[in-house]
Design a protein around this motif. Structure first.
Motif, PDB file in Angstrom:
ATOM      1  N   VAL A 170      29.841   3.724 -73.457  1.00 18.94           N
ATOM      2  CA  VAL A 170      31.761   4.247 -73.929  1.00 18.94           C
ATOM      3  C   VAL A 170      31.880   4.561 -72.197  1.00 18.94           C
ATOM      4  CG1 VAL A 170      33.221   5.206 -75.023  1.00 18.94           C
ATOM      5  CG2 VAL A 170      31.413   3.758 -76.028  1.00 18.94           C
ATOM      6  N   SER A 171      31.079   5.214 -71.454  1.00 18.69           N
ATOM      7  CA  SER A 171      31.266   6.635 -70.848  1.00 18.69           C
ATOM      8  C   SER A 171      31.202   6.071 -69.076  1.00 18.69           C
ATOM      9  CB  SER A 171      30.078   7.382 -70.104  1.00 18.69           C
ATOM     10  OG  SER A 171      30.104   8.684 -71.529  1.00 18.69           O
ATOM     11  N   TYR A 172      30.295   4.777 -68.985  1.00 18.98           N
ATOM     12  CA  TYR A 172      30.869   3.600 -68.710  1.00 18.98           C
ATOM     13  C   TYR A 172      31.812   2.939 -68.314  1.00 18.98           C
ATOM     14  CZ  TYR A 172      29.101   0.790 -64.941  1.00 18.98           C
ATOM     15  OH  TYR A 172      29.201  -0.582 -63.721  1.00 18.98           O
ATOM     16  N   ASP A 173      32.075   2.202 -69.482  1.00 12.13           N
ATOM     17  CA  ASP A 173      33.347   1.806 -69.044  1.00 12.13           C
ATOM     18  C   ASP A 173      34.420   2.643 -68.772  1.00 12.13           C
ATOM     19  OD1 ASP A 173      31.458  -0.201 -70.089  1.00 12.13           O
ATOM     20  OD2 ASP A 173      32.635  -0.253 -72.329  1.00 12.13           O
ATOM     21  N   ALA A 174      34.567   3.971 -69.162  1.00 11.40           N
ATOM     22  CA  ALA A 174      35.670   4.711 -68.912  1.00 11.40           C
ATOM     23  C   ALA A 174      35.856   5.258 -67.264  1.00 11.40           C
ATOM     24  CB  ALA A 174      35.953   5.882 -70.238  1.00 11.40           C
ATOM     25  N   TRP A 175      34.156   5.511 -67.150  1.00  9.13           N
ATOM     26  CA  TRP A 175      34.195   6.228 -65.516  1.00  9.13           C
ATOM     27  C   TRP A 175      33.433   5.386 -64.589  1.00  9.13           C
ATOM     28  CZ3 TRP A 175      38.605   9.629 -65.382  1.00  9.13           C
ATOM     29  CH2 TRP A 175      38.473  10.150 -65.884  1.00  9.13           C
ATOM     30  N   GLY A 176      32.608   4.506 -65.145  1.00 14.83           N
ATOM     31  CA  GLY A 176      31.594   3.676 -64.473  1.00 14.83           C
ATOM     32  C   GLY A 176      32.361   3.480 -62.878  1.00 14.83           C
ATOM     33  N   ASN A 177      33.171   2.784 -62.853  1.00 10.06           N
ATOM     34  CA  ASN A 177      34.346   2.056 -62.577  1.00 10.06           C
ATOM     35  C   ASN A 177      34.955   2.224 -61.929  1.00 10.06           C
ATOM     36  OD1 ASN A 177      31.724  -0.292 -61.354  1.00 10.06           O
ATOM     37  ND2 ASN A 177      32.493  -0.482 -63.891  1.00 10.06           N
ATOM     38  N   TYR A 178      35.927   3.401 -61.958  1.00  9.08           N
ATOM     39  CA  TYR A 178      36.464   4.113 -62.058  1.00  9.08           C
ATOM     40  C   TYR A 178      37.912   4.497 -61.115  1.00  9.08           C
ATOM     41  CZ  TYR A 178      40.668   7.488 -62.061  1.00  9.08           C
ATOM     42  OH  TYR A 178      41.664   8.186 -62.031  1.00  9.08           O
ATOM     43  N   GLN A 179      38.774   3.586 -60.391  1.00  7.44           N
ATOM     44  CA  GLN A 179      39.433   3.888 -59.054  1.00  7.44           C
ATOM     45  C   GLN A 179      40.405   4.590 -59.433  1.00  7.44           C
ATOM     46  OE1 GLN A 179      37.948   2.911 -56.222  1.00  7.44           O
ATOM     47  NE2 GLN A 179      36.200   2.231 -57.475  1.00  7.44           N
ATOM     48  N   PRO A 180      40.431   5.748 -59.083  1.00  4.90           N
ATOM     49  CA  PRO A 180      41.832   6.639 -58.687  1.00  4.90           C
ATOM     50  C   PRO A 180      42.797   5.851 -58.089  1.00  4.90           C
ATOM     51  CG  PRO A 180      40.190   7.700 -56.761  1.00  4.90           C
ATOM     52  CD  PRO A 180      39.661   6.425 -57.151  1.00  4.90           C
ATOM     53  N   GLU A 181      44.380   6.485 -58.063  1.00  2.00           N
ATOM     54  CA  GLU A 181      45.444   5.674 -57.813  1.00  2.00           C
ATOM     55  C   GLU A 181      45.471   5.336 -56.452  1.00  2.00           C
ATOM     56  OE1 GLU A 181      48.623   6.771 -59.982  1.00  2.00           O
ATOM     57  OE2 GLU A 181      48.501   7.373 -61.467  1.00  2.00           O
ATOM     58  N   GLU A 182      46.318   4.641 -55.756  1.00  2.73           N
ATOM     59  CA  GLU A 182      46.518   4.836 -54.169  1.00  2.73           C
ATOM     60  C   GLU A 182      46.955   5.611 -53.184  1.00  2.73           C
ATOM     61  OE1 GLU A 182      48.564   1.036 -51.859  1.00  2.73           O
ATOM     62  OE2 GLU A 182      47.140   0.761 -53.377  1.00  2.73           O
ATOM     63  N   ASN A 183      47.439   6.664 -54.357  1.00  4.39           N
ATOM     64  CA  ASN A 183      48.040   7.382 -53.680  1.00  4.39           C
ATOM     65  C   ASN A 183      47.498   8.931 -53.759  1.00  4.39           C
ATOM     66  OD1 ASN A 183      49.486   7.511 -56.682  1.00  4.39           O
ATOM     67  ND2 ASN A 183      51.308   8.446 -56.163  1.00  4.39           N
ATOM     68  N   ALA A 184      45.770   8.599 -54.564  1.00  8.88           N
ATOM     69  CA  ALA A 184      46.114   9.912 -55.128  1.00  8.88           C
ATOM     70  C   ALA A 184      45.428  10.895 -53.899  1.00  8.88           C
ATOM     71  CB  ALA A 184      44.050   9.426 -55.874  1.00  8.88           C
ATOM     72  N   ALA A 185      44.669  11.977 -53.667  1.00  7.09           N
ATOM     73  CA  ALA A 185      44.655  12.766 -52.605  1.00  7.09           C
ATOM     74  C   ALA A 185      43.164  12.757 -52.153  1.00  7.09           C
ATOM     75  CB  ALA A 185      44.783  14.484 -53.296  1.00  7.09           C
ATOM     76  N   PRO A 186      43.796  12.452 -50.645  1.00  9.90           N
ATOM     77  CA  PRO A 186      41.747  12.257 -50.005  1.00  9.90           C
ATOM     78  C   PRO A 186      40.829  12.607 -51.016  1.00  9.90           C
ATOM     79  CG  PRO A 186      43.527  12.731 -48.216  1.00  9.90           C
ATOM     80  CD  PRO A 186      44.076  13.186 -49.915  1.00  9.90           C
ATOM     81  N   GLU A 187      40.515  13.890 -51.459  1.00  9.34           N
ATOM     82  CA  GLU A 187      39.433  14.615 -51.609  1.00  9.34           C
ATOM     83  C   GLU A 187      39.426  13.851 -53.367  1.00  9.34           C
ATOM     84  OE1 GLU A 187      42.600  17.079 -51.575  1.00  9.34           O
ATOM     85  OE2 GLU A 187      42.016  17.229 -49.259  1.00  9.34           O
TER      86      GLU A 187
END
Length: 179
Positions: free
Chosen positions: A49-66
């Motif tokens: 469940v954690s992997y499905d939620a976060w394992g391939n998570y991509q931040p939004e295009e306009n997310a901060a560089p950090e």
């Protein structure tokens, strides 16, 4: 030999998420040196469940560089997913049986340490099987009153040795224990 490090946030009253799965109370301060922690590991253990939620998570295009850098670093690690579902995934190896044996094999491969990311069911299994070497618990200055507890249904007493504490500007206190 690699060590398995449980690194996670809890509330002051011991919850790892709120009653509806919320984690909006988690604070990330730059003085926490999470980048330093990530550089000390080369492997992440997830429950499905954690992997499905976060394992391939991509931040939004306009997310901060950090934030983008953080997720690129996380996704550069070897990923193992513990699940009753045995499925193919180009970004992770799924493990559905012989957990203790497979964990021992991975620990003996050498390299950097392993982050036990979670979720709660996987953490509970690792605690019960005595597979965690280091507990890095960041206690956040909030109480929820209810939610998902970190230590639930423990069969035997867990005796840990405090090796370090870190206090951050936000009021988060990190407790680092050896098992």
């Amino acid at each position: 030999m690699k060590k398995i490090i449980l690194d996670l946030a809890t509330t002051l009253d011991g919850f790892i998420e709120g009653p509806n799965g919320e984690i909006d109370w988690c604070i990330m301060d730059d003085d926490m040196n999470f980048d330093g922690f990530l550089s000390s590991i080369d492997t992440i253990f997830y429950g499905r469940v954690s992997y499905d939620a976060w394992g391939n998570y991509q931040p939004e295009e306009n997310a901060a560089p950090e934030e983008q850098k953080l997720w690129n670093t996380v996704h550069s690690k070897n990923k193992f997913v513990f699940s009753s579902q045995n499925r193919e995934d180009e970004n992770a190896v799924f493990i559905s049986s012989d957990i203790v044996e497979k964990v021992s094999e991975i620990k003996n491969q050498g390299g950097k340490d392993i982050w036990l990311y979670g979720g709660a069911g996987l953490i509970k299994t690792f605690i019960q099987e005595n597979l965690i070497d280091i507990y890095r618990i960041s206690v956040h200055p909030v109480a929820l009153g209810k939610g998902k507890p970190l230590f639930e249904d423990i069969k035997e007493r867990l005796n840990l040795k405090l090796v370090k504490t870190n206090v951050f500007r936000s009021g988060v206190v990190q407790l680092i224990y050896e098992a």
